[in-house]
Design an enzyme around this catalytic site. Sequence first.
Site, PDB file in Angstrom:
ATOM      1  CB  SER A 253      -0.969  -0.025   1.288  1.00  0.00           C
ATOM      2  OG  SER A 253      -1.054  -1.426   1.494  1.00  0.00           O
ATOM      3  CE  LYS A 254       1.301   4.969  -4.948  1.00  0.00           C
ATOM      4  NZ  LYS A 254       2.384   5.293  -5.622  1.00  0.00           N
TER       5      LYS A 254
END
Length: 498
Positions: A253-254
């Site tokens: 995930s970012k």
Amino acid sequence: MTSPSTRPVRTRYAPSPTGPQHIGGIHTALFAWLYARRHGGQFILRIEDTDQKRSVPGSVDLILQALDWLGMDIDEGPREGGEFGPYVQSERLALYQTWAAELVERGRAYKCFATPEELAEMRKLGAGYDRRYRDFPADRVSELEAQGLPFVIRFKMPLGGVTIGDDMIRGPVEFDNEQLQDAVLLKSDGYPTYHLAHIVDDHHMRISHVIRAIEWLPSFPLHIQIWRALGWNMPQYAHLPVLLNPNGKGKLSKRKQQFAEADGKNVPVLMHEFIDAGYLPGAVMNFLTNIGWNYGDDVEIFSTAQAIKRFDLKNVSLANSAYPIAKLDWLNSQYIQRAPADELCRLLKPILEAAGYAVDEKRLRQVIPLLRVRLKSTRDVAPMAGFFFADWASFEAPSADILIQRKMNRDSTADVLRGAMPVLQELESFSHDAQHSAVAAYAKTIGYKNGQVFGSLRAAVTGQKVSPPTFETMEILGKKESLRRVKLALQSISDSET
Ligand code: GLU
């Protein structure tokens, strides 16, 4: 034309400046950089800011900070300059416009006047853009243009057949052209899309190898067709596996997240988090190089120079890799143990200073050997060893609860400390070895365990529960200061009784 394999190696990292630098992007950059360095080639940084809505000011500084910190040197880029600049796409718009027009001229692209409403309708039907302007009569196109209607330029993808590409990691890859859309090359605001811009730039910047994330593999046939339509010599392409979340599920995930696999800890995913967390650049480089590629021979710790000698895209794994974050802490402590004193000095000094200590470099060099095996992160230096750099004269004795060791109480602690004073006082050499033998002998005579006696002294002279070892610490503090602190500890115990 030179064949791809004999061209001078020039690779590039082409991030979009959309905010903090994510580790996935840096992983791609690293492989492109390693490949260039392996082959004595050039590494180029190009900023792909054609999606103006997503561009975030300050991103380029963060990209440069990340590359600099890791030691990935750049040969050409917005900061370095170079003969194929500018290296920022928004400064090259005329070039993309020229080539888009040229493709229209050659009948390989066309102007499309579909309105946002029309496109929304088509999306609802689920089949994508229906190519309604692909074969629109030329006189009607001129009419619409004369009316000032906005248009985009779309590529004429072959309607049937297959496109075969060669990927350096996976070998030949085949795609049905039917599956592909007539992609937009130039938007109505005159900005190019990635599809056109990267090809125009990779051509003009003489890129020999496009090393990018696997998410671009589905667009690879489109890109091959654009290269052909432009009549240019294609670079070689390699699509890298992506980093997955530590549990192996989903793309990393970012955002920073907590993961059970990482003991519920927040896992760093943005480059500045690695910098702030006190990891050594070498450890992070080693960690990243080992994801999706390995050095071989079961060797886990290797320098960047060693990796450069062996790096090959052919050995990059096809599978996406779960983010092995637990390895990083281990690697980091290994790197701290092996780091040259100069490097540790340079890294630790600012951290201590930021914690409010005035750092005497000579003292720091004395303390470093004590810290090597104990620091997991450079951030640990202030809580562990800050006391060496505090003003000694204003040292305050710790409270009784810090002084009293397991299975001891006030009285026994006071006895042990009181008895230790003459033992230390009489020592001719105050080396840690001399202290150790004398105090161990003393512990034996009074019938206490070494741990109890050493621990009481450690707490007395450091004021902390966790610190470097007792006698090494006292050696640096010196006899006089150590004994003064033991006396203060005795005072603190007796004060706590009243
Ligand atoms: N700007 C593209 C991205 O950030 C670059 C992909 C490439 O390396 O060609 O994904």
